[in-house]
Design an enzyme around this catalytic site. Structure first.
Site, mmCIF file in Angstrom:
data_model
loop_
_atom_site.group_PDB
_atom_site.id
_atom_site.type_symbol
_atom_site.label_atom_id
_atom_site.label_comp_id
_atom_site.label_asym_id
_atom_site.label_seq_id
_atom_site.Cartn_x
_atom_site.Cartn_y
_atom_site.Cartn_z
ATOM 1 N N PRO A 141 27.969 12.312 -103.598
ATOM 2 C CA PRO A 141 28.583 13.366 -104.443
ATOM 3 C C PRO A 141 29.898 13.280 -104.675
ATOM 4 O O PRO A 141 30.767 12.773 -103.769
ATOM 5 C CB PRO A 141 28.239 14.499 -103.285
ATOM 6 C CG PRO A 141 27.850 14.176 -102.099
ATOM 7 C CD PRO A 141 27.088 12.753 -102.404
ATOM 8 N N ASN A 142 30.164 13.796 -105.794
ATOM 9 C CA ASN A 142 31.574 13.875 -106.353
ATOM 10 C C ASN A 142 32.187 12.458 -106.623
ATOM 11 O O ASN A 142 33.466 12.467 -107.163
ATOM 12 C CB ASN A 142 32.410 14.662 -105.318
ATOM 13 C CG ASN A 142 32.061 16.044 -105.119
ATOM 14 O OD1 ASN A 142 32.093 16.770 -106.100
ATOM 15 N ND2 ASN A 142 31.905 16.307 -103.945
ATOM 16 N N ARG A 144 40.547 13.806 -110.145
ATOM 17 C CA ARG A 144 41.482 14.138 -109.110
ATOM 18 C C ARG A 144 41.511 13.362 -108.006
ATOM 19 O O ARG A 144 41.130 12.530 -107.720
ATOM 20 C CB ARG A 144 40.709 15.671 -108.617
ATOM 21 C CG ARG A 144 40.251 16.679 -109.564
ATOM 22 C CD ARG A 144 41.343 17.700 -109.901
ATOM 23 N NE ARG A 144 41.905 18.205 -108.677
ATOM 24 C CZ ARG A 144 41.614 19.007 -108.059
ATOM 25 N NH1 ARG A 144 40.536 19.591 -108.318
ATOM 26 N NH2 ARG A 144 42.263 19.723 -106.965
ATOM 27 N N TYR A 153 41.845 8.184 -103.873
ATOM 28 C CA TYR A 153 40.846 7.418 -104.341
ATOM 29 C C TYR A 153 41.203 6.599 -105.278
ATOM 30 O O TYR A 153 40.464 5.860 -106.095
ATOM 31 C CB TYR A 153 39.650 8.589 -104.853
ATOM 32 C CG TYR A 153 39.077 9.212 -103.543
ATOM 33 C CD1 TYR A 153 38.388 8.622 -102.514
ATOM 34 C CD2 TYR A 153 39.059 10.732 -103.644
ATOM 35 C CE1 TYR A 153 37.778 9.404 -101.616
ATOM 36 C CE2 TYR A 153 38.688 11.497 -102.445
ATOM 37 C CZ TYR A 153 38.060 10.626 -101.605
ATOM 38 O OH TYR A 153 37.460 11.371 -100.435
ATOM 39 N N ASN A 164 27.562 4.166 -100.746
ATOM 40 C CA ASN A 164 28.565 5.091 -100.428
ATOM 41 C C ASN A 164 27.874 6.357 -100.369
ATOM 42 O O ASN A 164 28.138 7.010 -101.644
ATOM 43 C CB ASN A 164 29.648 4.777 -101.295
ATOM 44 C CG ASN A 164 30.867 5.873 -100.965
ATOM 45 O OD1 ASN A 164 30.712 6.712 -99.959
ATOM 46 N ND2 ASN A 164 32.001 5.403 -101.512
ATOM 47 N N ALA A 191 30.252 12.544 -99.060
ATOM 48 C CA ALA A 191 30.150 13.343 -98.050
ATOM 49 C C ALA A 191 29.216 13.351 -97.116
ATOM 50 O O ALA A 191 29.097 13.830 -95.777
ATOM 51 C CB ALA A 191 30.555 14.823 -98.530
ATOM 52 N N GLU A 205 27.379 -0.196 -96.048
ATOM 53 C CA GLU A 205 27.876 0.799 -96.072
ATOM 54 C C GLU A 205 29.430 0.703 -96.616
ATOM 55 O O GLU A 205 30.018 -0.361 -96.195
ATOM 56 C CB GLU A 205 28.229 1.607 -94.995
ATOM 57 C CG GLU A 205 29.143 2.943 -94.839
ATOM 58 C CD GLU A 205 29.192 3.401 -93.522
ATOM 59 O OE1 GLU A 205 29.135 2.551 -92.348
ATOM 60 O OE2 GLU A 205 29.539 4.621 -93.484
ATOM 61 N N HIS A 239 33.072 2.636 -97.940
ATOM 62 C CA HIS A 239 34.089 3.905 -98.389
ATOM 63 C C HIS A 239 35.348 3.454 -99.084
ATOM 64 O O HIS A 239 35.765 2.612 -98.445
ATOM 65 C CB HIS A 239 34.146 4.622 -96.957
ATOM 66 C CG HIS A 239 33.096 5.127 -96.262
ATOM 67 N ND1 HIS A 239 32.170 6.433 -96.927
ATOM 68 C CD2 HIS A 239 32.345 4.869 -95.427
ATOM 69 C CE1 HIS A 239 31.220 6.678 -96.309
ATOM 70 N NE2 HIS A 239 31.149 5.628 -95.195
ATOM 71 N N ARG A 274 41.380 9.504 -91.570
ATOM 72 C CA ARG A 274 41.461 10.929 -92.024
ATOM 73 C C ARG A 274 40.855 11.959 -90.965
ATOM 74 O O ARG A 274 40.868 11.580 -89.911
ATOM 75 C CB ARG A 274 40.451 10.692 -93.304
ATOM 76 C CG ARG A 274 41.115 9.867 -94.384
ATOM 77 C CD ARG A 274 40.460 9.962 -95.838
ATOM 78 N NE ARG A 274 40.374 11.226 -96.392
ATOM 79 C CZ ARG A 274 39.543 11.373 -97.511
ATOM 80 N NH1 ARG A 274 38.741 10.394 -97.930
ATOM 81 N NH2 ARG A 274 39.433 12.499 -97.822
HETATM 82 O O1 CA2 Z 1 36.303 7.174 -99.212
HETATM 83 C C1 CA2 Z 1 35.031 7.271 -99.499
HETATM 84 O O2 CA2 Z 1 34.404 6.651 -100.208
HETATM 85 C C2 CA2 Z 1 34.407 8.579 -99.046
HETATM 86 O O3 CA2 Z 1 32.787 8.258 -98.990
HETATM 87 C C3 CA2 Z 1 34.526 9.504 -100.396
HETATM 88 C C4 CA2 Z 1 33.934 10.800 -100.176
HETATM 89 C C5 CA2 Z 1 34.352 11.561 -98.792
HETATM 90 O O4 CA2 Z 1 33.727 12.659 -98.442
HETATM 91 C C6 CA2 Z 1 34.098 10.591 -97.804
HETATM 92 O O5 CA2 Z 1 34.379 10.999 -96.629
HETATM 93 C C7 CA2 Z 1 34.737 9.209 -97.935
HETATM 94 C C8 CA2 Z 1 34.548 11.898 -101.267
HETATM 95 C C9 CA2 Z 1 34.183 11.471 -102.584
HETATM 96 C C10 CA2 Z 1 34.590 12.419 -103.730
HETATM 97 O O6 CA2 Z 1 35.388 11.555 -104.400
HETATM 98 C C11 CA2 Z 1 36.300 12.470 -105.414
HETATM 99 C C12 CA2 Z 1 36.906 11.660 -106.302
HETATM 100 C C13 CA2 Z 1 37.956 12.168 -106.904
HETATM 101 C C14 CA2 Z 1 38.266 13.634 -106.955
HETATM 102 C C15 CA2 Z 1 37.312 14.281 -105.925
HETATM 103 C C16 CA2 Z 1 36.599 13.507 -105.124
#
Ligand code: CA2
Length: 143
Positions: A9-10, A17, A22, A73, A76, A97, A99, A106
């Protein structure tokens, strides 16, 4: 050799954002990077993204008997989903896996990875390169 790459997700919001965490590249850039990397490695790749936990579980199950390995990946859901952990265990394919960010640097809730418990290896905090390293790893393990 067929590899399924799953993004949770996301991640479709990449580049829109939170560029400080990221980066500025978009999800399309990530998909193109994965496809180019797979081609270089001589792998067939299927790339999948969903914001829905059940869809991620369905895709992992779909891989059984069709794919040789999984790069995941779970975003969340990494830190919450026993369902994804169980699906990875059920299909028992070699799994890696990834990330983008260094989850260990974090918030404490990002330090636990359920999905990681069913993966042979984790590439954390390497940005897009983590996906390439994961595909390389699976290629070596599978062949
Ligand atoms: O670091 C990673 O790849 C994560 O899997 C990314 C997830 C986060 O919940 C994990 O803890 C670590 C979040 C992905 C959301 O990505 C966004 C990208 C741009 C704007 C908002 C969120």
């Amino acid at each position: 050799m067929k590899i399924l790459v799953i993004n949770g997700p996301n991640l479709n919001m990449l580049g829109i954002r939170e560029p400080d965490i990221y980066g500025r590249q978009t999800y399309s850039d990530l998909e193109a990077y994965i496809r180019a990397g797979a081609e270089k490695l001589g792998l067939e790749v299927e790339v999948f993204q969903s914001n829905h936990e059940g869809d991620l579980v369905d895709k992992i199950q779909w891989a059984y008997g069709r794919m040789d390995g999984i790069v995941i990946n779970p975003a969340a859901y990494t830190h919450t989903s026993v369902a994804i952990l169980d699906a990875l265990k059920a299909v028992a394919l070699p799994a890696a896996e990834v990330h983008l960010s260094d989850v260990n640097q974090r918030e404490a809730f990002r330090h636990i990875s359920y999905a990681g418990m069913a993966c042979q290896v984790s590439f954390i905090g390497l940005g897009f390169e983590g996906y390439l390293r994961a595909m390389e790893y699976l290629k070596n393990v599978i062949q």
